[in-house]
Scaffold this motif. Structure first.
Motif, PDB file in Angstrom:
ATOM      1  N   ASP A 134       0.819  -1.213   0.000  1.00 14.19           N
ATOM      2  CA  ASP A 134       0.000   0.000   0.000  1.00 14.19           C
ATOM      3  C   ASP A 134       0.852   1.262   0.000  1.00 14.19           C
ATOM      4  O   ASP A 134       0.409   2.317  -0.482  1.00 14.19           O
ATOM      5  CB  ASP A 134      -0.921   0.014   1.224  1.00 14.19           C
ATOM      6  CG  ASP A 134      -1.991  -1.057   1.149  1.00 14.19           C
ATOM      7  OD1 ASP A 134      -2.276  -1.535   0.035  1.00 14.19           O
ATOM      8  OD2 ASP A 134      -2.544  -1.424   2.213  1.00 14.19           O
ATOM      9  N   SER A 135       2.069   1.159   0.533  1.00 11.79           N
ATOM     10  CA  SER A 135       2.893   2.358   0.688  1.00 11.79           C
ATOM     11  C   SER A 135       4.174   2.350  -0.135  1.00 11.79           C
ATOM     12  O   SER A 135       4.889   3.354  -0.169  1.00 11.79           O
ATOM     13  CB  SER A 135       3.272   2.531   2.169  1.00 11.79           C
ATOM     14  OG  SER A 135       4.019   1.416   2.623  1.00 11.79           O
ATOM     15  N   GLN A 136       4.461   1.234  -0.825  1.00 12.64           N
ATOM     16  CA  GLN A 136       5.766   1.126  -1.480  1.00 12.64           C
ATOM     17  C   GLN A 136       5.684   0.154  -2.649  1.00 12.64           C
ATOM     18  O   GLN A 136       4.905  -0.809  -2.630  1.00 12.64           O
ATOM     19  CB  GLN A 136       6.809   0.630  -0.453  1.00 12.64           C
ATOM     20  CG  GLN A 136       8.243   0.683  -0.913  1.00 12.64           C
ATOM     21  CD  GLN A 136       9.196   0.278   0.214  1.00 12.64           C
ATOM     22  OE1 GLN A 136       8.781  -0.061   1.320  1.00 12.64           O
ATOM     23  NE2 GLN A 136      10.491   0.316  -0.072  1.00 12.64           N
ATOM     24  N   ARG A 137       6.492   0.415  -3.662  1.00  8.92           N
ATOM     25  CA  ARG A 137       6.643  -0.531  -4.769  1.00  8.92           C
ATOM     26  C   ARG A 137       8.116  -0.615  -5.130  1.00  8.92           C
ATOM     27  O   ARG A 137       8.743   0.400  -5.456  1.00  8.92           O
ATOM     28  CB  ARG A 137       5.830  -0.108  -5.988  1.00  8.92           C
ATOM     29  CG  ARG A 137       6.089  -1.002  -7.207  1.00  8.92           C
ATOM     30  CD  ARG A 137       5.118  -0.745  -8.341  1.00  8.92           C
ATOM     31  NE  ARG A 137       5.407  -1.608  -9.496  1.00  8.92           N
ATOM     32  CZ  ARG A 137       4.546  -1.848 -10.474  1.00  8.92           C
ATOM     33  NH1 ARG A 137       3.361  -1.285 -10.457  1.00  8.92           N
ATOM     34  NH2 ARG A 137       4.882  -2.644 -11.475  1.00  8.92           N
ATOM     35  N   ILE A 138       8.651  -1.819  -5.040  1.00 12.81           N
ATOM     36  CA  ILE A 138      10.033  -2.049  -5.440  1.00 12.81           C
ATOM     37  C   ILE A 138      10.008  -2.645  -6.845  1.00 12.81           C
ATOM     38  O   ILE A 138       9.496  -3.747  -7.055  1.00 12.81           O
ATOM     39  CB  ILE A 138      10.750  -2.997  -4.465  1.00 12.81           C
ATOM     40  CG1 ILE A 138      10.767  -2.387  -3.058  1.00 12.81           C
ATOM     41  CG2 ILE A 138      12.166  -3.298  -4.944  1.00 12.81           C
ATOM     42  CD1 ILE A 138      11.308  -3.311  -1.998  1.00 12.81           C
ATOM     43  N   ALA A 139      10.533  -1.936  -7.800  1.00 10.11           N
ATOM     44  CA  ALA A 139      10.518  -2.386  -9.191  1.00 10.11           C
ATOM     45  C   ALA A 139      11.585  -3.451  -9.416  1.00 10.11           C
ATOM     46  O   ALA A 139      12.710  -3.333  -8.915  1.00 10.11           O
ATOM     47  CB  ALA A 139      10.752  -1.205 -10.126  1.00 10.11           C
ATOM     48  N   LEU A 140      11.233  -4.477 -10.150  1.00  8.93           N
ATOM     49  CA  LEU A 140      12.188  -5.530 -10.465  1.00  8.93           C
ATOM     50  C   LEU A 140      13.374  -5.003 -11.262  1.00  8.93           C
ATOM     51  O   LEU A 140      14.470  -5.551 -11.205  1.00  8.93           O
ATOM     52  CB  LEU A 140      11.496  -6.654 -11.244  1.00  8.93           C
ATOM     53  CG  LEU A 140      10.387  -7.409 -10.503  1.00  8.93           C
ATOM     54  CD1 LEU A 140       9.662  -8.344 -11.457  1.00  8.93           C
ATOM     55  CD2 LEU A 140      10.956  -8.179  -9.314  1.00  8.93           C
ATOM     56  N   ASN A 141      13.156  -3.928 -12.011  1.00  7.51           N
ATOM     57  CA  ASN A 141      14.225  -3.356 -12.829  1.00  7.51           C
ATOM     58  C   ASN A 141      14.867  -2.127 -12.182  1.00  7.51           C
ATOM     59  O   ASN A 141      15.522  -1.336 -12.868  1.00  7.51           O
ATOM     60  CB  ASN A 141      13.695  -2.997 -14.221  1.00  7.51           C
ATOM     61  CG  ASN A 141      12.521  -2.016 -14.173  1.00  7.51           C
ATOM     62  OD1 ASN A 141      11.965  -1.747 -13.108  1.00  7.51           O
ATOM     63  ND2 ASN A 141      12.137  -1.498 -15.336  1.00  7.51           N
ATOM     64  N   SER A 142      14.692  -1.977 -10.870  1.00  2.02           N
ATOM     65  CA  SER A 142      15.378  -0.890 -10.165  1.00  2.02           C
ATOM     66  C   SER A 142      16.887  -1.145 -10.178  1.00  2.02           C
ATOM     67  O   SER A 142      17.349  -2.273 -10.409  1.00  2.02           O
ATOM     68  CB  SER A 142      14.893  -0.803  -8.720  1.00  2.02           C
ATOM     69  OG  SER A 142      15.314  -1.929  -7.979  1.00  2.02           O
TER      70      SER A 142
END
Length: 308
Positions: A134-142
């Motif tokens: 709900d508060s964060q998204r970690i991108a696989l391509n970060s």
């Protein structure tokens, strides 16, 4: 299907669940139950009264069901299990391929991944669907994730990856595959097969180093129950899309055996008339043996039940 090599490409082990994900708690209770996010759930069969999902109990199930080896992955809802799984890896190296897992939410991902490599883990699990909160998204391509994937590619490690439903993370993982063409990737949950867009995840297996495993497929088709005709039809469809050489069986043990026995999580495939014998052999074990590099596995005899 006598003497068929059977390898489970998606399973879980823990001694105790004590985790927080998306601000919600997962905690072992008693009689096989856990408090899961917002409610009490039957996490494992009720005879596992202490909630311990140990390697020894799993091996007993594997021997009974004639499953030679298993891949152990990890999930945030179970908490980081690296310490316990390292002991499992060292105690039973011939039966288990064990994946470590980083705490991706705290950063220093490459440093964590290198530490797992140095401890002897040959694979790393990324529950990608849990990287969206709900508060964060970690991108696989970060940048941080890509640095880890490059390290894994350079060291011949396997990425065990579950994606969010449909095409949510498809662009990200396609970039990872393009950047790391030699990284071995196993996509879990059969592309979330009961959700629209699952075929796009299956099609990722057209890339040479990408495989699809069916961990959780009996959970996804739980509403139709054994013998899971819809699941078999989906496996048939996936074979027609990418070939039988690109698919692996997985159980999602132990959560799925609250509804069915461990043997039932694969024998519906054995009994199906939609797949030929070669397709069954590849799917049930031969593909996983080659992909994960299992060595000699034990010959497990069939033991008759008292009810037979």
């Amino acid at each position: 299907m006598q003497n068929t090599l059977i390898i489970d490409a998606h399973s879980h082990l823990w001694l105790k669940q004590d985790a927080v994900w998306n601000g919600m708690r997962v905690k072992t209770l008693e009689n096989g139950r856990s408090f899961f996010l917002t409610e009490e759930r039957q996490m494992v069969p009720p005879f596992m009264i202490d909630g311990k999902n140990s390697a020894e109990v799993f091996l007993s199930n594997m021997d009974y069901a004639q499953v030679g080896g298993a891949v152990v992955v990890q999930e945030f809802i179970d908490g980081l299990q690296n310490d316990y799984l390292e002991t499992v890896m060292r105690k039973y190296p011939e039966r288990f391929f064990v994946c470590g897992m980083c705490d991706y939410f705290v950063g220093h991902i490459l440093e964590q991944a290198n530490a797992l490599k140095d401890r002897g883990f040959k694979g790393i699990a990324v529950p990608g669907h849990r990287l969206l909160t709900d508060s964060q998204r970690i991108a696989l391509n970060s940048d941080e994730m890509m640095a880890m994937f490059h390290m894994m590619e350079d060291n011949g490690m396997v990425l065990s990856l579950c994606l969010a439903e449909g095409d949510t993370q498809l662009g990200e993982i396609n970039e990872v595959i393009a950047e790391c063409p030699d990284l071995k990737i196993a996509i879990g949950h059969f592309g979330m097969v009961t959700v629209p867009g699952w075929k796009e995840q299956i099609m990722l297996a057209r890339h040479p180093q990408v495989m699809i495993e069916s961990g959780g497929i009996t959970w996804l088709f739980n509403s139709e129950f054994y013998p899971f005709d819809g699941a078999v039809k989906a496996i048939r469809e996936a074979i027609d899309m990418v070939g039988a050489e690109k698919l692996m069986w997985g159980s999602d043990y132990p959560r799925t055996i609250t509804a069915i026995t461990y043997r039932m999580s694969y024998d519906f495939v054995c009994k199906s008339t939609l797949l030929d014998e070669r397709e069954k052999r590849l799917f049930l074990g031969e593909n996983a043996k080659a992909f994960y590099g299992f060595g000699q596995l034990p010959q497990l005899p069939y033991i008759k039940n008292m009810s037979e």
